[in-house]
Write a protein that holds these residues in place. Structure first.
Motif, PDB file in Angstrom:
ATOM      1  N   UNK A  49       0.799  -1.222   0.000  1.00 21.13           N
ATOM      2  CA  UNK A  49       0.000   0.000   0.000  1.00 21.13           C
ATOM      3  C   UNK A  49       0.830   1.269   0.000  1.00 21.13           C
ATOM      4  N   UNK A  50       2.122   1.148  -0.129  1.00 24.49           N
ATOM      5  CA  UNK A  50       3.000   2.315  -0.186  1.00 24.49           C
ATOM      6  C   UNK A  50       3.487   2.474  -1.628  1.00 24.49           C
ATOM      7  N   UNK A  51       4.361   3.437  -1.873  1.00 21.58           N
ATOM      8  CA  UNK A  51       4.847   3.656  -3.231  1.00 21.58           C
ATOM      9  C   UNK A  51       6.285   4.149  -3.198  1.00 21.58           C
ATOM     10  N   UNK A  52       6.921   4.092  -4.387  1.00 18.66           N
ATOM     11  CA  UNK A  52       8.296   4.562  -4.510  1.00 18.66           C
ATOM     12  C   UNK A  52       8.483   5.160  -5.895  1.00 18.66           C
ATOM     13  N   UNK A  53       9.552   5.925  -6.036  1.00 19.44           N
ATOM     14  CA  UNK A  53       9.880   6.552  -7.308  1.00 19.44           C
ATOM     15  C   UNK A  53      11.360   6.357  -7.591  1.00 19.44           C
ATOM     16  N   UNK A  88       4.006  11.824  -4.621  1.00 25.89           N
ATOM     17  CA  UNK A  88       2.695  11.986  -3.996  1.00 25.89           C
ATOM     18  C   UNK A  88       1.644  12.265  -5.067  1.00 25.89           C
ATOM     19  N   UNK A  89       1.932  13.175  -6.006  1.00 28.72           N
ATOM     20  CA  UNK A  89       0.952  13.510  -7.046  1.00 28.72           C
ATOM     21  C   UNK A  89       0.591  12.282  -7.883  1.00 28.72           C
ATOM     22  N   UNK A  90       1.580  11.536  -8.323  1.00 32.96           N
ATOM     23  CA  UNK A  90       1.313  10.358  -9.146  1.00 32.96           C
ATOM     24  C   UNK A  90       0.600   9.276  -8.328  1.00 32.96           C
ATOM     25  N   UNK A  91       0.976   9.134  -7.060  1.00 35.90           N
ATOM     26  CA  UNK A  91       0.313   8.159  -6.184  1.00 35.90           C
ATOM     27  C   UNK A  91      -1.146   8.531  -5.967  1.00 35.90           C
ATOM     28  N   UNK A  92      -1.424   9.813  -5.829  1.00 36.81           N
ATOM     29  CA  UNK A  92      -2.813  10.267  -5.693  1.00 36.81           C
ATOM     30  C   UNK A  92      -3.565  10.003  -6.998  1.00 36.81           C
ATOM     31  N   UNK A  93      -2.970  10.371  -8.108  1.00 33.58           N
ATOM     32  CA  UNK A  93      -3.624  10.194  -9.413  1.00 33.58           C
ATOM     33  C   UNK A  93      -3.981   8.733  -9.674  1.00 33.58           C
ATOM     34  N   UNK A  94      -3.069   7.832  -9.306  1.00 35.01           N
ATOM     35  CA  UNK A  94      -3.272   6.404  -9.588  1.00 35.01           C
ATOM     36  C   UNK A  94      -3.819   5.627  -8.388  1.00 35.01           C
ATOM     37  N   UNK A  95      -4.079   6.324  -7.262  1.00 34.90           N
ATOM     38  CA  UNK A  95      -4.587   5.724  -6.024  1.00 34.90           C
ATOM     39  C   UNK A  95      -3.696   4.589  -5.539  1.00 34.90           C
ATOM     40  N   UNK A  96      -2.410   4.911  -5.340  1.00 35.95           N
ATOM     41  CA  UNK A  96      -1.408   3.919  -4.950  1.00 35.95           C
ATOM     42  C   UNK A  96      -1.045   3.936  -3.474  1.00 35.95           C
ATOM     43  N   UNK A  97      -1.300   5.039  -2.770  1.00 28.30           N
ATOM     44  CA  UNK A  97      -0.680   5.267  -1.477  1.00 28.30           C
ATOM     45  C   UNK A  97      -1.687   5.281  -0.338  1.00 28.30           C
ATOM     46  N   UNK A  98      -1.468   4.407   0.626  1.00 28.21           N
ATOM     47  CA  UNK A  98      -2.272   4.353   1.842  1.00 28.21           C
ATOM     48  C   UNK A  98      -2.296   5.729   2.506  1.00 28.21           C
TER      49      UNK A  98
END
Length: 182
Positions: A49-53, A88-98
């Motif tokens: 549920x987290x993300x990375x770049x 954060x922006x891309x995670x919000x757009x793609x609904x990736x981040x808890x």
């Protein structure tokens, strides 16, 4: 139980997105043109549920000091901010981040500058990094909803690192506070 050992399982990428050519310039819009260091950014949503770049950067000329010949702490922080804002922006757009499930991109734009704060920033410079051509990555380690006297906030722990083709290396940990999130 005796003889058992706790193991940490590394989260696996479940979705990966190449650089969003429409999103990147919008994320970098608050920066003066000569301070837009982030060139590419590949975002992965992780199984936990987290993300990375993973990103590439170029700093042709320092925005505030004569050439030092190496990535310095101010540039590390600016590059981190750009990488983090994009993640954060891309995670919000793609609904990736808890923790950000209810956010839209409009929420991100509203919060980007006034409400995303660095609570703690630590850097470790292992070997000089060439600022003209380097790579980096950043990952969310945790995101927790907390309450404060001013209302709910999200606290996030992150880790980052930078490297170049000559063995340069810098890494660190950052704690973020997302305030006024309602």
């Amino acid at each position: 139980m005796t003889g058992t050992t706790a193991r940490t399982v590394e989260a696996r990428p479940v979705q990966t997105f190449a650089t969003d050519e429409d999103l990147l310039p919008r994320v970098l819009a608050p920066y003066k043109e000569h301070c837009r260091y982030l060139l590419t950014a590949e975002v992965s949503g992780l199984s936990d549920g987290l993300s990375r770049v993973r990103a590439t950067f170029a700093i042709p000329e320092s925005c505030y000091i004569d050439d030092t010949g190496h990535l310095n702490s101010v540039e590390v922080n600016i590059a981190y901010n750009q990488m983090m804002y994009y993640l954060v922006a891309k995670s919000v757009k793609e609904q990736l981040l808890t923790g950000f499930e209810s956010w839209t991109l409009e929420d991100f734009w509203r919060h980007q500058l006034p409400d995303i704060l660095i609570a703690r920033f630590a850097s470790r410079f292992r070997r000089p990094v060439d600022p003209r051509d380097f790579s980096g990555e950043m990952a969310f380690r945790s995101v927790d909803l907390r309450s404060s006297g001013r209302g709910p906030l999200l606290m996030a722990t992150t880790a980052y690192r930078y490297w170049d083709t000559e063995g340069g290396r810098c890494d660190g940990d950052v704690t973020l506070a997302f305030v006024d999130i309602t």
